[in-house]
Design a protein around this motif. Sequence first.
Motif, PDB file in Angstrom:
ATOM      1  N   GLY A 142       0.805  -1.225   0.000  1.00 49.58           N
ATOM      2  CA  GLY A 142       0.000   0.000   0.000  1.00 49.58           C
ATOM      3  C   GLY A 142       0.835   1.271   0.000  1.00 49.58           C
ATOM      4  N   LEU A 143       2.109   1.185   0.393  1.00 49.67           N
ATOM      5  CA  LEU A 143       2.977   2.376   0.431  1.00 49.67           C
ATOM      6  C   LEU A 143       2.959   3.119  -0.899  1.00 49.67           C
ATOM      7  CD1 LEU A 143       6.424   1.456   2.062  1.00 49.67           C
ATOM      8  CD2 LEU A 143       4.825   3.247   2.801  1.00 49.67           C
ATOM      9  N   LEU A 144       3.017   2.352  -2.009  1.00 48.18           N
ATOM     10  CA  LEU A 144       3.148   2.972  -3.329  1.00 48.18           C
ATOM     11  C   LEU A 144       1.826   3.559  -3.836  1.00 48.18           C
ATOM     12  CD1 LEU A 144       5.737   0.565  -4.958  1.00 48.18           C
ATOM     13  CD2 LEU A 144       5.947   3.058  -4.827  1.00 48.18           C
ATOM     14  N   SER A 145       0.784   3.521  -3.021  1.00 49.04           N
ATOM     15  CA  SER A 145      -0.420   4.287  -3.352  1.00 49.04           C
ATOM     16  C   SER A 145      -0.234   5.732  -2.920  1.00 49.04           C
ATOM     17  CB  SER A 145      -1.643   3.694  -2.654  1.00 49.04           C
ATOM     18  OG  SER A 145      -1.574   3.950  -1.256  1.00 49.04           O
ATOM     19  N   GLY A 146       0.773   5.973  -2.074  1.00 48.47           N
ATOM     20  CA  GLY A 146       1.030   7.324  -1.584  1.00 48.47           C
ATOM     21  C   GLY A 146       0.053   7.778  -0.502  1.00 48.47           C
ATOM     22  N   LYS A 147      -0.776   6.857   0.003  1.00 47.68           N
ATOM     23  CA  LYS A 147      -1.839   7.301   0.931  1.00 47.68           C
ATOM     24  C   LYS A 147      -1.443   7.257   2.403  1.00 47.68           C
ATOM     25  CE  LYS A 147      -4.171   2.810   1.210  1.00 47.68           C
ATOM     26  NZ  LYS A 147      -5.386   2.066   0.880  1.00 47.68           N
ATOM     27  N   PHE A 148      -0.292   6.706   2.720  1.00 46.96           N
ATOM     28  CA  PHE A 148       0.104   6.610   4.124  1.00 46.96           C
ATOM     29  C   PHE A 148       1.005   7.778   4.513  1.00 46.96           C
ATOM     30  CE2 PHE A 148       0.028   1.770   3.288  1.00 46.96           C
ATOM     31  CZ  PHE A 148      -1.349   1.732   3.461  1.00 46.96           C
ATOM     32  N   ASP A 149       0.972   8.144   5.797  1.00 46.06           N
ATOM     33  CA  ASP A 149       1.946   9.113   6.290  1.00 46.06           C
ATOM     34  C   ASP A 149       2.515   8.621   7.618  1.00 46.06           C
ATOM     35  OD1 ASP A 149       0.206   9.794   8.359  1.00 46.06           O
ATOM     36  OD2 ASP A 149      -0.575  11.545   7.313  1.00 46.06           O
ATOM     37  N   GLU A 150       3.336   9.443   8.231  1.00 38.94           N
ATOM     38  CA  GLU A 150       4.067   9.013   9.426  1.00 38.94           C
ATOM     39  C   GLU A 150       3.127   8.659  10.569  1.00 38.94           C
ATOM     40  OE1 GLU A 150       4.928  11.367   7.394  1.00 38.94           O
ATOM     41  OE2 GLU A 150       7.065  11.132   6.921  1.00 38.94           O
ATOM     42  N   SER A 151       1.896   9.177  10.541  1.00 36.08           N
ATOM     43  CA  SER A 151       0.989   8.918  11.666  1.00 36.08           C
ATOM     44  C   SER A 151      -0.031   7.811  11.374  1.00 36.08           C
ATOM     45  CB  SER A 151       0.253  10.208  12.040  1.00 36.08           C
ATOM     46  OG  SER A 151      -0.527  10.622  10.933  1.00 36.08           O
ATOM     47  N   THR A 152       0.032   7.192  10.192  1.00 36.99           N
ATOM     48  CA  THR A 152      -0.940   6.146   9.852  1.00 36.99           C
ATOM     49  C   THR A 152      -0.823   4.973  10.835  1.00 36.99           C
ATOM     50  OG1 THR A 152      -0.732   6.735   7.516  1.00 36.99           O
ATOM     51  CG2 THR A 152      -1.742   4.601   8.013  1.00 36.99           C
ATOM     52  N   GLN A 153      -1.970   4.514  11.331  1.00 36.63           N
ATOM     53  CA  GLN A 153      -1.994   3.361  12.237  1.00 36.63           C
ATOM     54  C   GLN A 153      -2.667   2.190  11.538  1.00 36.63           C
ATOM     55  OE1 GLN A 153      -0.981   3.307  15.616  1.00 36.63           O
ATOM     56  NE2 GLN A 153      -0.085   5.335  15.253  1.00 36.63           N
ATOM     57  N   PHE A 154      -2.159   0.997  11.759  1.00 31.45           N
ATOM     58  CA  PHE A 154      -2.774  -0.211  11.202  1.00 31.45           C
ATOM     59  C   PHE A 154      -3.319  -1.043  12.365  1.00 31.45           C
ATOM     60  CE2 PHE A 154       0.476   1.299   8.328  1.00 31.45           C
ATOM     61  CZ  PHE A 154      -0.176   1.296   7.104  1.00 31.45           C
ATOM     62  N   ALA A 155      -4.309  -1.894  12.068  1.00 33.63           N
ATOM     63  CA  ALA A 155      -4.930  -2.700  13.120  1.00 33.63           C
ATOM     64  C   ALA A 155      -3.906  -3.667  13.727  1.00 33.63           C
ATOM     65  CB  ALA A 155      -6.109  -3.480  12.534  1.00 33.63           C
ATOM     66  N   ALA A 156      -4.205  -4.121  14.930  1.00 32.23           N
ATOM     67  CA  ALA A 156      -3.280  -5.024  15.623  1.00 32.23           C
ATOM     68  C   ALA A 156      -3.114  -6.332  14.856  1.00 32.23           C
ATOM     69  CB  ALA A 156      -3.793  -5.299  17.038  1.00 32.23           C
ATOM     70  N   ASP A 157      -4.191  -6.781  14.168  1.00 35.45           N
ATOM     71  CA  ASP A 157      -4.106  -8.052  13.445  1.00 35.45           C
ATOM     72  C   ASP A 157      -3.737  -7.842  11.963  1.00 35.45           C
ATOM     73  OD1 ASP A 157      -6.444  -6.854  12.675  1.00 35.45           O
ATOM     74  OD2 ASP A 157      -7.700  -8.639  12.887  1.00 35.45           O
ATOM     75  N   ASP A 158      -3.113  -6.716  11.668  1.00 32.97           N
ATOM     76  CA  ASP A 158      -2.629  -6.404  10.319  1.00 32.97           C
ATOM     77  C   ASP A 158      -1.108  -6.613  10.339  1.00 32.97           C
ATOM     78  OD1 ASP A 158      -1.646  -4.890   8.042  1.00 32.97           O
ATOM     79  OD2 ASP A 158      -3.582  -3.852   7.965  1.00 32.97           O
ATOM     80  N   HIS A 159      -0.570  -7.348   9.360  1.00 30.60           N
ATOM     81  CA  HIS A 159       0.883  -7.621   9.389  1.00 30.60           C
ATOM     82  C   HIS A 159       1.702  -6.342   9.301  1.00 30.60           C
ATOM     83  CE1 HIS A 159       1.981  -7.144   5.003  1.00 30.60           C
ATOM     84  NE2 HIS A 159       0.678  -7.230   4.892  1.00 30.60           N
ATOM     85  N   ARG A 160       1.059  -5.250   8.844  1.00 30.69           N
ATOM     86  CA  ARG A 160       1.786  -3.981   8.784  1.00 30.69           C
ATOM     87  C   ARG A 160       1.995  -3.400  10.184  1.00 30.69           C
ATOM     88  NH1 ARG A 160      -1.960  -1.687   4.010  1.00 30.69           N
ATOM     89  NH2 ARG A 160      -3.464  -2.617   5.463  1.00 30.69           N
ATOM     90  N   THR A 161       1.332  -4.011  11.184  1.00 33.81           N
ATOM     91  CA  THR A 161       1.648  -3.734  12.586  1.00 33.81           C
ATOM     92  C   THR A 161       2.601  -4.803  13.126  1.00 33.81           C
ATOM     93  OG1 THR A 161      -0.493  -2.689  12.980  1.00 33.81           O
ATOM     94  CG2 THR A 161       0.682  -3.512  14.912  1.00 33.81           C
ATOM     95  N   TYR A 162       2.183  -6.071  13.012  1.00 41.85           N
ATOM     96  CA  TYR A 162       2.900  -7.099  13.783  1.00 41.85           C
ATOM     97  C   TYR A 162       4.108  -7.709  13.070  1.00 41.85           C
ATOM     98  CZ  TYR A 162       0.214 -10.703  11.240  1.00 41.85           C
ATOM     99  OH  TYR A 162      -0.319 -11.495  10.270  1.00 41.85           O
ATOM    100  N   ASN A 163       4.258  -7.429  11.757  1.00 38.48           N
ATOM    101  CA  ASN A 163       5.442  -7.992  11.086  1.00 38.48           C
ATOM    102  C   ASN A 163       6.425  -6.918  10.623  1.00 38.48           C
ATOM    103  OD1 ASN A 163       6.790 -10.447  10.251  1.00 38.48           O
ATOM    104  ND2 ASN A 163       6.463  -9.779   8.151  1.00 38.48           N
TER     105      ASN A 163
END
Length: 324
Positions: free
Chosen positions: A203-224
Motif C-alpha cells: 500500500g505504500l506505493l499508493s502514496g496514501k500513508f503518512d508518518e501517523s498512519t496506524q494499522f490494526a493489531a491483526d494487520d501484518h503492517r503492525t505485527y510484522n
Amino acid sequence: MLGRTGRDVTVVGLGCWQLGADWGDVGDEQAMEILGAAVDAGVTFLDTADVYGDGRSERFVGRLLRERPDAGLVVATKMGRRSDPHVPEAYTLDAMRAWTDRSRENLGVDTLDLTQLHCPPTPVYSRDDVYDALDTLVQEGRIAAYGVSVETVDEALTAIARPNVASVQIILNAFRRKPLEEVLPAAVEAGVGIIARVPLASGLLSGKFDESTQFAADDHRTYNRGGDAFDVGETFAGVPYEVGVRAAREVAALTPDGATTAQLALRWIIDQPGVTTVIPGASRPEQARANAAAADLPPLTAEQQDELRRIYDERIREHVHGRW
Ligand SMILES: NC(=O)c1ccc[n+]([C@@H]2O[C@H](COP(=O)([O-])OP(=O)(O)OC[C@H]3O[C@@H](n4cnc5c(N)ncnc54)[C@H](OP(=O)(O)O)[C@@H]3O)[C@@H](O)[C@H]2O)c1
C-alpha cells in the motif's frame, strides 16, 4: 500467457491474501464483493494460498468459481506454509499430496490450475525429489502445473533452471528492482511466467500513508514490521516504513492527470519485459476495480521511469538491494 501453464491471463490479476487474514477486518460479504469487482473488471487471474486465513481465502475463491463458471478464471494457490515446523523435511510427496487435496477441496476443483511452493526454506528449491513429487502430482491429475513463490533472486534463478517450473512469483515493484537485472531476462529465455507480487509495497506505493498512519493489531503492517512473523520483505517490501513514506511522496509527484499513484506504480510493473501478471491485493472492491484499470493506462514516459530509478537509487536501494 502464464509461462509454461499455457494459459492466458490478464496483465492485472488479484492477490487474495486480504480475503484470508493478516490485513485487519475484511468481512465475508466484503471478500465476495472484492472478488466480484475484480471479475466484473475483466480480471482472470487470482492468486491465493492454503494458509491465507487457513483456507478462508481459498474457500471464497471456490465460491466465486461456482458462482461465475464462465468467467474464464485461472486460479493459482500455494502450499507448504501450513507445515509446523516449516522445515525442508516437510516437503515430501505425501505432504504435498495432502496439501494439494485440501486446496482442491477448498476451491471445489478436481485439478488445480497452478500450485506454487510458498516460499519454502531455500534448500527446497534445489531438491530433485521435490520436483519429482510435483511432476507426480501433475501425472496424477491433481494439478495442471506448478510454480514457485520466492523471496530472493537466487531462489528464482534456481527454480527457473528446472524444466517443468511454469511460473515464478517474486516481489517486484518500484521499491524492489533487483529482479529486473537477471530474473526477468532468465524467465523470458526459459519461457517461465513471472507473477509480480506486493506491487504496491503493501500500500505504500499508493502514496496514501503518512508518518501517523496506524494499522490494526491483526494487520501484518503492525505485527510484522520487524519480521517477527514471517520474512520482513513481505511487509512494505522490506522498506523501513518512514523511509517508504518519504519516497512514496516523490513517487506521488509523478502521478499523471487522470490516474492515481497506485495505478502509476502498477503500470510501471506491467511495462517491464518478462512480467506476465501483477497481482495487487485489495481490501475494498473499489481498489480491485481501480487496479484492473491500470492495464489501460499508457506506458510510463522516459522521464517518469528515470525519476523512479533515481528515487530507488537515492532512498531505497541501500535497504533492500543486497538482501533479496
Ligand atoms: N509469499 C508469497 O507468496 C506472498 C507474499 C505476499 C503477497 N503475496 C500475494 O501477492 C498479493 C499482493 O501483495 P500484497 O497484497 O501483500 O501487497 P500489495 O498488493 O502491494 O498491497 C495491497 C494493499 O495496498 C492497498 N491498495 C491496493 N489497491 C489500492 C488502490 N487502488 N489504492 C490505494 N491503496 C490500494 C491496500 O491497502 P489497505 O488495505 O490499507 O487499503 C491493499 O491491502 C497478495 O494478496 C498475495 O496474493 C504472496
